[in-house]
Design a protein around this motif. Structure first.
Motif, short mmCIF file in Angstrom:
data_model
loop_
_atom_site.label_atom_id
_atom_site.label_comp_id
_atom_site.label_asym_id
_atom_site.label_seq_id
_atom_site.Cartn_x
_atom_site.Cartn_y
_atom_site.Cartn_z
N ASN A 174 1.49 5.23 -6.27
CA ASN A 174 0.55 6.35 -6.37
C ASN A 174 1.29 7.59 -6.88
O ASN A 174 1.73 8.42 -6.10
CB ASN A 174 -0.08 6.62 -5.00
N SER A 204 0.83 -1.20 0.00
CA SER A 204 0.00 0.00 0.00
C SER A 204 0.87 1.25 0.00
O SER A 204 1.86 1.33 0.73
CB SER A 204 -0.90 -0.01 1.24
N HIS A 205 0.51 2.25 -0.82
CA HIS A 205 1.33 3.47 -0.88
C HIS A 205 1.30 4.22 0.44
O HIS A 205 2.29 4.87 0.82
CB HIS A 205 0.87 4.37 -2.03
N THR A 206 0.18 4.13 1.19
CA THR A 206 0.14 4.80 2.49
C THR A 206 1.08 4.13 3.50
O THR A 206 1.72 4.81 4.30
CB THR A 206 -1.29 4.81 3.04
N ASN A 219 0.44 10.35 -8.04
CA ASN A 219 -0.15 11.66 -7.74
C ASN A 219 -0.28 11.92 -6.25
O ASN A 219 -1.07 12.77 -5.83
CB ASN A 219 -1.52 11.79 -8.40
N GLY A 220 0.47 11.17 -5.43
CA GLY A 220 0.40 11.36 -3.98
C GLY A 220 1.12 12.64 -3.56
O GLY A 220 2.35 12.69 -3.50
#
Length: 882
Positions: free
Chosen positions: A799, A768-770, A801-802
């Motif tokens: 991600n 997960s990018h988070t 565009n994070g």
């Protein structure tokens, strides 16, 4: 002679004699005539049993032709007795053909006029003559009376019909050892007697007499129902025997046999009469008994209708508390209300019932209704008429109506259990009937949208729009699916414009069409990367939503999204002013209260924002989006300690909801599909680490979480649950809770505890990018800058565009001395999200470090301006959906 060979009277083989043409003797002629008449009588009996009335008239014609060609002798065929018997057969056939021609009138209980019906008139003359002469055998005379009573009924002479049945001694006739055709006649006699008693006027109005008549009617109907089933089972045996012997010619097959009106009325009469009188228990008992008897091909369509009626009864008239299974007795309260005794128990014992060791018995009324409807659906599909030939139009319409009724009931039944996947599969099978039929197409679209087959739902809705282009609900629903689960914004825009193009024809839904279009523009603006494109789309969204507000000024949902759009372009005061209107119209609307709290936080009024969030949580205590906002508000207003208390509450709430979800999922699926065993959570793995506990966190805990994830993912795969309602949403929520707790621990500089929380989240979704972003932040705080950079890069890969990731990566690159790359990354961040005050501030710092002070000042001023209107959580957390 050899006993194995065919012998003659002389004991020699038959083929040893030469063939000699002998003149026929009187004895031989008599034998031949006798054989002919036996054959004719057998054929007549079969015609009467199989209801082959045209064939019966042909056979009588042959008998008369043979009689006229042979010398008349007393007692032989052609005598007055034989003529009366032939007239009886003719009268019966003529009456039945007349009824066949006037079936619609018979169903509507419209009396037939003798002067308008020559066949009925001839039949009446024949029967009256037979009874006046009285030359037939008693058995045949009784049959003539029963047929004449039927004729009296169809001409509306109900008293005459009852008198004729009394004269024939109907109640004293035994059904044992009776030929098949007589069982049919007796069935019709009992049902017609019951109907005649119901329709004839009452001369005596005493309660006792009325009660006796009521009992007599019900006795007639129950006898008619049982004898009809006996007749049909015996008829089926005859068809089977004929087929197994390979007999051809003159015989009707079970597929050709059409259930006559009075036979069908006999099957229905008992349970219909009970239900009309409010006797639910008796009506259900009779319906179940009908369906438990061994079915015949002739009653397939009737059984489908009976199964549908029983399903309707179970769903509409019987609560789950009063349910009793088909193999048990009703609850005592219901037994006391109605006399549950059978009138003709002896006759019922002769019926063949389905029996066996492993018969399925439903547990409640929904299960039984579902079983009945699935059986009905199977029969409806087998008998479906799909030919588009003009001569089959009426059959096709009737077939479609029957199937549609079954599928409507299936929608109700499966909807009660949330079994939308099964419902969509059932409706897909109905598509062979659904050419040009909007209702079935629309039902399929709704079921697919409900079970998460969103892309298929949009395809089906596109077909629905072709079938009914003037209906605004179809493109509006398609726009809803496109905007929501699919995020097909261009497609959603096209559907919204279809509603708008209808203009005034769309009626009240025109405002909703503008709302849908405004939401697609707003979401496209959020997704856009170019500042000019964002501004253009935000402007179009605002204009479109204002138009929707003009059309429906009292619609709180439109006002909410207009306020949200104003908030997105940072017109905070205008947004609050509009939102107050929405709150007045709907005081407890969750998203309106949530947006109001965010608007207060954007004005830095944190305590009023917290008050609004707590008010919303009092109405919606299990809503995690409100709880996450509360954590952020508590962090900025009261500090991380207070926010951690809310995080602990969120973890306990998550565990409760997970247990409820697993229990309800297993209950829903238990009656339809098998559910894989799911390990229960142990509460020790769902507690935040104590900041002063040196032993908190373990590898075993994360491996347990990973195994739980595997169970959840396999469940999601097996049951195709939707993202919004299924377990997957629960797992992503748990990941967010752990990461939120990690962020709070980082605020307190408790890095070990933060590491434990991140480890728990990583065990759920390692890529997960988070999770990668939070691992990077932790590595940066621990001084591992290169590791942090690598983790930020991985997070950006997932991600691109994070903005938060780009912000942290830009500052880290600046610390590593790679200022040009840092500037590039942060410029990308403000391009992706021009309202991020953190990204503008970080870009200002990097520019200042490079000595570009004028550009840095502009960035700082932009950051200050944006920060003054920035909420604690982005406004985009409010879902934009129809």
């Amino acid at each position: 002679g050899n006993p194995a060979l065919p012998q003659t009277r002389r004991g020699l083989p038959a083929w040893d004699f030469p063939v000699v043409n002998e003149a026929p003797t009187p004895a031989k002629m008599a034998a031949k005539t006798s054989h002919f008449h036996l054959k004719m009588e057998e054929t007549i009996e079969r015609c009467r049993a199989d209801c082959q009335w045209e064939r019966q008239l042909e056979v009588v014609g042959q008998m008369r032709a043979r009689a006229s060609a042979s010398p008349r002798r007393k007692g032989a065929k052609g005598s007055p007795e034989s003529e009366d018997y032939e007239n009886l057969l003719v009268a019966e056939a003529l009456l039945e053909l007349c009824l066949k021609d006037n079936l619609a009138k018979i169903k509507d209980a419209v009396p037939l006029m003798e002067k308008n019906e020559p066949k009925m008139s001839d039949a009446k003359k024949h029967l009256t003559g037979i009874l006046n002469r009285g030359k037939l055998l008693p058995k045949d005379m009784t049959e003539a009376m029963l047929i004449l009573a039927k004729l009296h009924y169809v001409e509306g002479s109900y008293r005459d019909a009852i008198s004729m049945y009394a004269r024939a001694g109907l109640e004293d006739i035994s059904v044992a050892q009776k030929p098949l055709y007589l069982l049919r006649i007796l069935t019709e006699a009992f049902v017609i007697k019951g109907l005649s008693l119901e329709r004839s006027p009452n001369s005596v109005a005493s309660r006792t007499r009325l009660s006796e008549r009521e009992e007599e009617v019900m006795a007639c109907f129950e006898k008619a129902c049982v004898i009809a089933q006996m007749y049909l089972q015996e008829l089926e045996k005859g068809f089977s025997n004929t087929h197994s012997r390979g007999i051809k010619g003159g015989h009707a097959s079970s597929l050709d046999f059409e259930l006559p009106y009075f036979l069908e009325a006999a099957l229905q009469s008992s349970y219909v009469a009970h239900l009309k009188r409010g006797n639910i228990v008796k009506g259900m008992r009779d319906l179940r008994d009908l369906l438990r008897t061994t079915e015949t091909k002739a009653t397939q369509s009737f059984r489908m209708a009976a199964a549908k009626q029983l399903a309707e009864l179970l769903l509409h008239s019987l609560s789950e508390d009063c349910y009793w299974s088909p193999l048990s007795d009703p609850v005592p309260e219901l037994m006391n209300k109605e006399d549950n005794s059978y009138i003709c128990t002896t006759l019922r014992r002769r019926l063949q019932l389905h029996a066996g060791d492993n018969l399925y018995s439903p547990k409640d009324n929904v299960e039984e209704a579902l079983l009945l409807l699935l059986i009905s659906e199977s029969m409806a599909n087998q008998e479906a008429v799909i030919s588009r030939a003009p001569d089959q139009k009426d059959d096709r319409i009737a077939s479609l109506q029957d199937a549609s009724a079954v599928y409507d009931l299936l929608s109700i039944t499966l909807g009660r259990r949330g079994q939308y996947v099964m419902l969509s599969e059932c409706l897909e099978r109905a598509m062979k009937l659904a050419f040009g039929e909007f209702h079935l197409w629309y039902q399929l679209a709704l079921s697919m949208a409900a079970c998460g087959k969103s892309a298929h739902a949009v395809s089906v809705l596109r077909e629905c729009a072709k079938l009914r282009p003037e209906d605004p609900t179809v493109p509006l629903l398609a726009a809803k699916v496109c905007i929501g689960p699919l995020h097909w914004l261009e497609e959603g825009e096209r559907f919204a414009k279809m509603v708008i193009d209808l203009g005034e024809d769309a009626g009240e839904l025109l405002a909703k069409g503008y709302l849908a279009l405004g939401l697609t523009y707003s979401l496209q603006a959020t997704d856009a990367t170019l500042k000019s494109t964002q501004d253009d789309l935000h402007r179009k969204a605002l204009q479109t939503l204002e138009r929707a507000h003009q059309l429906a000024p009292e619609d709180h949902q439109i006002i909410l999204y207009l306020s949200l759009q104003l908030a997105l372009v940072r017109q905070i005061c205008d947004a609050i002013e509009h939102l107050q209107e929405a709150v007045k119209l709907c005081k407890d609307h969750m998203n309106s209260l949530h947006l109001l709290a965010l608007l207060f936080s954007a004005q830095k009024n944190y305590q009023p924002a917290l008050d609004v969030i707590n008010m919303a949580l009092s109405e919606y205590p299990e809503t995690f989006s409100l709880l996450f906002t509360k954590v952020k508000l508590e962090l900025v207003h009261k500090g991380p300690e207070e926010a951690l208390v809310t995080c602990r509450h969120m973890l306990h709430l998550w565990q409760t909801l997970y247990s409820v979800s697993q229990h309800s999922d297993s209950e829903k699926a238990s009656s339809v599909t098998e559910v894989p065993p799911v390990k229960k959570h142990n509460s020790m793995y769902l507690t935040l680490p104590d900041a002063h506990d040196n032993d908190s966190g373990s590898q075993r805990a994360s491996s347990m979480a990973a195994s739980r994830l595997e169970q959840a993912m396999s469940e999601v795969t097996m049951h195709s649950t939707t993202l919004r309602q299924g377990p997957m949403q629960l797992w992503t929520t748990l990941e967010q809770i752990w990461l939120q707790a990690a962020e709070l621990f980082m605020e307190q500089q408790h890095l070990k505890e933060a590491g434990f929380c991140i480890q728990e989240a990583a065990s759920l979704f390692p890529t997960s990018h988070t999770v990668l972003y939070m691992r990077g932040r932790l590595a940066e705080m621990n001084g591992s800058l290169e590791e942090a950079k690598q983790l930020y890069d991985e997070a950006l890969t997932v991600n691109p565009n994070g903005v938060e990731i780009m912000n942290c990566l830009g500052l880290l690159l600046n610390r590593l001395g790679r200022k040009s790359l840092a500037q590039k990354v942060l410029q990308d961040a403000v391009r992706v999200q021009s309202t991020s005050h953190k990204a503008w501030n970080s870009l200002g710092e990097v520019l200042h470090a490079q000595g570009k002070n004028e550009a840095a000042v502009e960035c700082f001023l932009a950051a200050l301006d944006l920060e003054s209107s920035s909420p604690v959580v982005p406004f985009t957390v409010i879902p934009r959906e129809l």
